[in-house]
Design a protein around this motif. Sequence first.
Motif, PDB file in Angstrom:
ATOM      1  N   LEU A  89       0.910  -1.112  -0.065  1.00 35.06           N
ATOM      2  CA  LEU A  89      -0.204  -0.028  -0.070  1.00 35.06           C
ATOM      3  C   LEU A  89       0.670   0.906   0.135  1.00 35.06           C
ATOM      4  O   LEU A  89       0.718   1.775  -0.630  1.00 35.06           O
ATOM      5  N   GLY A  90       2.220   1.256   1.190  1.00 34.46           N
ATOM      6  CA  GLY A  90       2.498   2.400   0.873  1.00 34.46           C
ATOM      7  C   GLY A  90       3.678   2.765  -0.678  1.00 34.46           C
ATOM      8  O   GLY A  90       3.828   3.679  -0.812  1.00 34.46           O
ATOM      9  N   TYR A  91       3.860   1.151  -1.254  1.00 32.36           N
ATOM     10  CA  TYR A  91       4.557   1.692  -2.356  1.00 32.36           C
ATOM     11  C   TYR A  91       3.135   2.363  -3.522  1.00 32.36           C
ATOM     12  O   TYR A  91       3.861   2.993  -4.319  1.00 32.36           O
ATOM     13  N   GLN A  92       3.003   1.954  -3.978  1.00 31.06           N
ATOM     14  CA  GLN A  92       1.441   2.016  -3.881  1.00 31.06           C
ATOM     15  C   GLN A  92       1.024   3.753  -4.532  1.00 31.06           C
ATOM     16  O   GLN A  92       0.833   4.215  -5.152  1.00 31.06           O
ATOM     17  N   LEU A  93       1.160   4.268  -2.743  1.00 29.99           N
ATOM     18  CA  LEU A  93       1.020   5.423  -2.896  1.00 29.99           C
ATOM     19  C   LEU A  93       2.200   6.061  -2.678  1.00 29.99           C
ATOM     20  O   LEU A  93       1.775   7.604  -2.241  1.00 29.99           O
ATOM     21  N   GLY A  94       3.089   5.803  -2.957  1.00 28.13           N
ATOM     22  CA  GLY A  94       4.403   6.519  -2.809  1.00 28.13           C
ATOM     23  C   GLY A  94       5.091   6.901  -1.835  1.00 28.13           C
ATOM     24  O   GLY A  94       5.286   7.889  -1.977  1.00 28.13           O
ATOM     25  N   LEU A  95       4.481   6.664  -0.747  1.00 28.71           N
ATOM     26  CA  LEU A  95       4.718   6.698   0.562  1.00 28.71           C
ATOM     27  C   LEU A  95       6.159   6.229   1.081  1.00 28.71           C
ATOM     28  O   LEU A  95       6.581   7.382   2.307  1.00 28.71           O
ATOM     29  N   LEU A  96       6.389   5.665   0.870  1.00 26.59           N
ATOM     30  CA  LEU A  96       7.784   4.773   0.721  1.00 26.59           C
ATOM     31  C   LEU A  96       8.606   5.202   1.051  1.00 26.59           C
ATOM     32  O   LEU A  96       8.984   6.732   0.096  1.00 26.59           O
ATOM     33  N   ASN A  97       9.838   5.502   2.270  1.00 27.76           N
ATOM     34  CA  ASN A  97      11.514   5.754   3.079  1.00 27.76           C
ATOM     35  C   ASN A  97      10.878   6.975   3.318  1.00 27.76           C
ATOM     36  O   ASN A  97      11.276   8.292   2.499  1.00 27.76           O
ATOM     37  N   SER A  98       9.515   7.699   3.512  1.00 28.47           N
ATOM     38  CA  SER A  98       9.195   9.001   4.015  1.00 28.47           C
ATOM     39  C   SER A  98       8.980   8.806   5.702  1.00 28.47           C
ATOM     40  O   SER A  98       8.870   8.436   6.218  1.00 28.47           O
ATOM     41  N   TYR A  99       8.747  10.446   6.192  1.00 26.18           N
ATOM     42  CA  TYR A  99       7.751  10.495   7.236  1.00 26.18           C
ATOM     43  C   TYR A  99       6.418   9.453   7.193  1.00 26.18           C
ATOM     44  O   TYR A  99       6.159   8.702   8.759  1.00 26.18           O
ATOM     45  N   ALA A 100       6.277  10.146   6.133  1.00 22.84           N
ATOM     46  CA  ALA A 100       4.813  10.087   6.275  1.00 22.84           C
ATOM     47  C   ALA A 100       4.631   8.213   6.374  1.00 22.84           C
ATOM     48  O   ALA A 100       3.617   7.363   7.043  1.00 22.84           O
TER      49      ALA A 100
END
Lengths: 387, 278
Positions: free
Chosen positions: B132-143
């Motif tokens: 999910l984080g990958y799809q949303l482009g959230l990985l490698n961030s504080y989010a």
Amino acid sequence: MASLSIAGITKGFEATQVLKGVSLDIRDGEFLTLLGPSGCGKSTLLRILAGLEIQDGGTISIDDRVVDDLHPKKRDVAMVFQSYALYPHMTVRDNISVPLKMRRLSSWQRLPLFGRCLPNSARIRKEIAGEAGKVAKSVGIEHLLDRKPGQLSGGQRQRVAVARAMVRHPAVFLMDEPLSNLDAKLRVQMRAEIKELHRRLGVTFIYVTHDQAEAMTLSDRVAVMLDGELLQVAPPDAIYAEPNDRRVAEFIGSPKINLLDAVVRTPETIDVAGATLPVPTGCEPGTNIVLGIRPEAFHYVDRFAPGTLGARVHLVEHLGSDLFVHCDFPGAGAPLIARLATDRAPSLSIGETVHLGIDASRVLLFRPDGSRLPNREATVTTLRGRA
Amino acid sequence: MSAHRLSLPARLTRHAVLIVTGGMMLLPFVWMISLSLKPPGEIFHGGFSLLPDRWNAWENYTTALTAAPLPRFMLNGVAVCAAILALQILFCAPAAYALAKLNFRGREVVFGLVLVALLIPHQVLALPLFILGYQLGLLNSYAALIFPFVVSPFGIFLFRQFFKGIPDDIVHAARLDGLSEFSIVWRIMLPMAMPAVIAFSIFSVVAHWNDLFWPLIAVRQEELMPPSLGIMAFKNEEAGNDYGPLMAGASLVVAPLLIAFLCAQRWFIEGLTAGATK
């Protein structure tokens, strides 16, 4: 100031029907008490009036405006709860100010810290604090404004709850057993204060209680509720003297009314457990009726006479001016209770037989279904006179 | 708590049990601090001593603070934990209020789902959350460090139980006073539930400050790492097993929690007693 009209309110919780079509009109400025045993639906009716619960059927109007769809805060009613329902984390001042803050400050102005910096916020807050102080003074708690509810006694909390209800000048005051958590002495004092408050404010009060003394002393009218139905709505003296239903007669009056099964012998006399009493009923001979005698409708007779009841003394309670004499009476299920004036009755001892005369004009007659049989003009006022 | 006094042997036994179990809990911490004071040679020395023969504390702690950007890790940890806690309360309190005080169809089913969610270990969800984080482009961030935790079933459950204990009359009074449902949550329920809020905050902060599993999956960049992941830097192949600075780093990472708990303790106990005698 507002009149209130309740029409055909019904309410059920799952399988039980709590209110079975309650209709009632309350005049502007009236003090009306809903009186009934716990579980009779009186508190539910009050919550429906406040808008805290939604009725299944029927309508409520305040000043001829139907309020069924209005949110509680828009109904212009205030409520004092049995548990006071004060906010324990706020000071008394904040508790009293909440209704005003919610009405006068915008949601931005209500924000902590930031809200205080907005234009007008400080001015409105000052006004609110002033009004809260004034109301607190009028109920005698101005010295407690900075305390939290946990630091107050029951009577003080009660006053805070009343002040919080008063502060926004509601059209209708709803009170849900507000005195039941207080000790006996304080209850009598607060009772007088509530009466005084009603006189001073002149707004409509609807007061729920199971305590008949509160209902009788406070109200302009009492509405007796039982099992989700209004049995009778009348001024206190009429409720006591002229109950329209056996259940009302049983509920009102302490000690309880004495009820005896009786059979009409002639239109002018009835048979009660072997004695014939001159009570005019106008009914066909042989009709079964229930005879209700208030304890004070008995009087002491020093010897047997026709038309008196002889009973064995079972217990005597001295109350100073009066005696409550509990006596076993052959044919009666429960013991009879007679209230006799101390100076008229000699000192009675347990086991003795006492003769009780009955004031025929003060007896109440009920049909077997519980409805009231209208009293007929008594041809004789006392039984002894006839004997 | 009990009104009667226990006999002397019973009291001795009780204290013995408490001391032994307390000691078992404390020993790793004592050992950690002891190692953080010692030079490498003494760490692997066969003998047992709590205090070092040669003090190496200064070197270990300076290495811990300089070899890896430990202050940066700590700041990351503070930001992530604060954001998680704030969001958790923001979502849990209204949800718990609805489950405790509002009547709506399906309430029990929803509450059942919360309980089910409580039973699922976080590790089970790691892979779906990673995708999910990958799809949303959230990985490698504080989010990435925050988003899996913003809704806490435990928080909903804890608050719901506490809110249930608050009398309905208070909610009714608040509605009559003109509060909206959200105002009731923030102005009445949550302040009254302070003991639950504090207890939950301690659980939440401790859990996420110490969390290693999810940060290990979610972030690669060193500037984003929370403290637990950061001190892994001392235990890598290039550096070898540099235990002295590692233990010094671990002690520094644990210290804020201990200090925070000691400060909150008075509150914690006050809150608990206030709740008990309301």
